[in-house]
Design an enzyme around this catalytic site. Structure first.
Site, PDB file in Angstrom:
ATOM      1  N   GLY A 210       0.839  -1.201   0.000  1.00 33.54           N
ATOM      2  CA  GLY A 210       0.000   0.000   0.000  1.00 33.54           C
ATOM      3  C   GLY A 210       0.866   1.240   0.000  1.00 33.54           C
ATOM      4  CG  ASN A 211      -0.095   4.671  -1.549  1.00 32.24           C
ATOM      5  OD1 ASN A 211      -0.817   5.499  -1.021  1.00 32.24           O
ATOM      6  ND2 ASN A 211      -0.431   4.041  -2.670  1.00 32.24           N
ATOM      7  CG  HIS A 212       2.830   6.601   4.000  1.00 37.01           C
ATOM      8  ND1 HIS A 212       2.585   5.855   5.108  1.00 37.01           N
ATOM      9  CD2 HIS A 212       4.145   6.440   3.701  1.00 37.01           C
ATOM     10  CE1 HIS A 212       3.707   5.266   5.490  1.00 37.01           C
ATOM     11  NE2 HIS A 212       4.663   5.596   4.645  1.00 37.01           N
TER      12      HIS A 212
END
Ligand code: CTP
Length: 402
Positions: A210-212
């Protein structure tokens, strides 16, 4: 502030129904015209006499009374807003299914105005998957849900489920009706697609890449465009943000592939597409159906490129459709942003730089530069994301009508 506003107040069977009297007093005090519709079971909790006295209008409860028929269509067309407070579990389920066995439900189904609900129920009922799914369903129909509050419940338990306080509901109505009056409706009738949030690419049933991204910028854009009259289709990756605004149709997705499918399905009917999601560029080639055990000292994961949604929509774009992309760069920002404008056949690219403090993931502010196809470059100061959304939508409107 609500002077002259026509408000339909729906009251359903819940202990919290006593708060409808307090809400009614606040509405009347502000000069609103209020008509009340009660469900049959709500009469066990609050009397028609009290509601009629405070609203200065007879309380409506039955589809038929003697040989007269209560015209729910007229009621639904009369109101500027319909507020159902409290909303019981039972009426929620009926709204989600489109059932129509009392005047409140018939009016709800006929209403052409925004519908705002304030649920009230015990914590376990609130947490039940059936309730969650019914809430998602009525939100997807475009109804706004005012979140419940934490506190002491009728059961004696402490937790989530208390109906929002009348003052909170009033604040919500101020925002809804006030903005409607003040805002320029320069996107009235336009269909807009917005992507927001991260994507999660499954490695196995418990892990993902995923990412932030929090989705805050895209959600702020969706809200701003809805406020200006657009019909917004928001495709949102995994995000904790709650969306309650009328005018926003929410579709939650998880992976890049799901986001791609949702966007492709919707794009043809859109006037504008704003792709602000932080879509994963790569996804595991073969996600494991079972949890991967740590049996080896090293572990290699093979990834393949995801489908580029922006580029695909750029290829499909027809005359009159406007495509907006985002760029997040750490080096050679201007060069890369201009490159994306060209390579993806976008009309606008919004650049946010991770080099700027207070811009990018998770934070509530952003600092952007907008690159327009005609060569215009606009650099803005650091601002709260809501105001950044106003700047971006101003440029979208300008390009749309150029
Ligand atoms: N985007 C997309 N689909 C993808 C990846 C990105 O629609 N699979 C969109 C994003 O929503 C954003 C824009 O493309 O609007 C820019 O994303 P980015 O990943 O920075 O661009 P790329 O050119 O794909 O990546 P790179 O910088 O590595 O070239």
């Amino acid at each position: 502030m609500l002077q002259g506003k026509k408000i339909l107040l729906g009251v359903t069977g819940s202990i919290a129904a006593y708060k409808s009297l307090l809400l009614m007093r606040l509405l009347i005090k502000e000069g609103a015209q209020v008509k009340v519709i009660q469900t049959p079971s709500s009469r066990d909790f609050v009397t028609p006499l009290s509601l009629a006295t405070l609203s200065k209008n007879p309380v409506l409860a039955d589809l038929f009374a003697g040989d007269t028929w209560a015209n729910h269509v007229d009621l639904g067309r009369w109101a500027d807003v319909m507020v159902i407070a409290p909303l019981s579990c039972n009426t929620l389920a009926k709204m989600a299914q489109g059932l129509c066995d009392n005047l409140l439900l018939a009016t709800y189904l006929s209403a052409v105005c925004p519908v705002v609900v304030a649920p009230a129920m015990d914590e376990d009922m609130w947490a039940h998957p059936a309730t969650r799914s019914n809430l998602d369903r009525i939100r997807a129909f475009g109804n706004a849900v005012i979140p419940v509050e934490k506190g002491e419940l009728a059961s004696g338990l402490y937790g989530d489920g208390r109906m929002a306080e009348p003052a909170t509901i009033l604040e919500y109505l101020h925002a809804l009706l006030g903005q409607r009056d003040q805002q320029v409706k320069d996107l009235a009738g336009k269909n807009v697609l917005v992507t927001a949030g991260p994507t999660y690419e499954a490695i196995d049933p418990v892990r993902f890449i995923g990412n932030h991204s929090s989705g805050k910028m895209g959600v702020a854009l969706a809200k701003e465009m809805a406020r200006r009259g657009a019909n917004v289709q928001l495709v949102l990756g995994p995000s904790t943000l709650e969306i309650n605004e009328p005018g926003i149709h929410l579709q939650r997705v998880s992976s890049a592939d799901e986001m791609y499918a949702a966007c492709l399905d919707k794009f043809e009917k859109m006037d504008v597409a704003v792709l602000s999601a932080a879509v994963a560029d790569y996804t595991p080639v073969a996600p494991s159906p079972e949890k991967i055990k740590k049996n080896t000292d090293t572990f290699t994961l093979e990834l393949k490129k995801t489908k580029d949604i922006l580029k695909t929509l750029g290829g499909l774009k027809k005359q009159g459709q406007l495509l907006v992309g985002f760029a997040l760069e750490t080096t050679a920002e201007r060069e890369y942003a201009l490159g994306k404008l060209e390579a993806k056949n976008a009309d606008l690219i919004v650049l946010n730089s991770l080099n700027d403090e207070g811009a990018g993931f998770g934070v509530d502010t952003n600092k952007i530069t907008i690159f327009v196809k005609d060569g215009t470059e606009l650099t803005y100061d650091k601002k709260p994301k809501q105001q950044v959304a106003v700047d971006i939508v101003d440029q979208i409107v300008k390009a749309l009508y150029a």
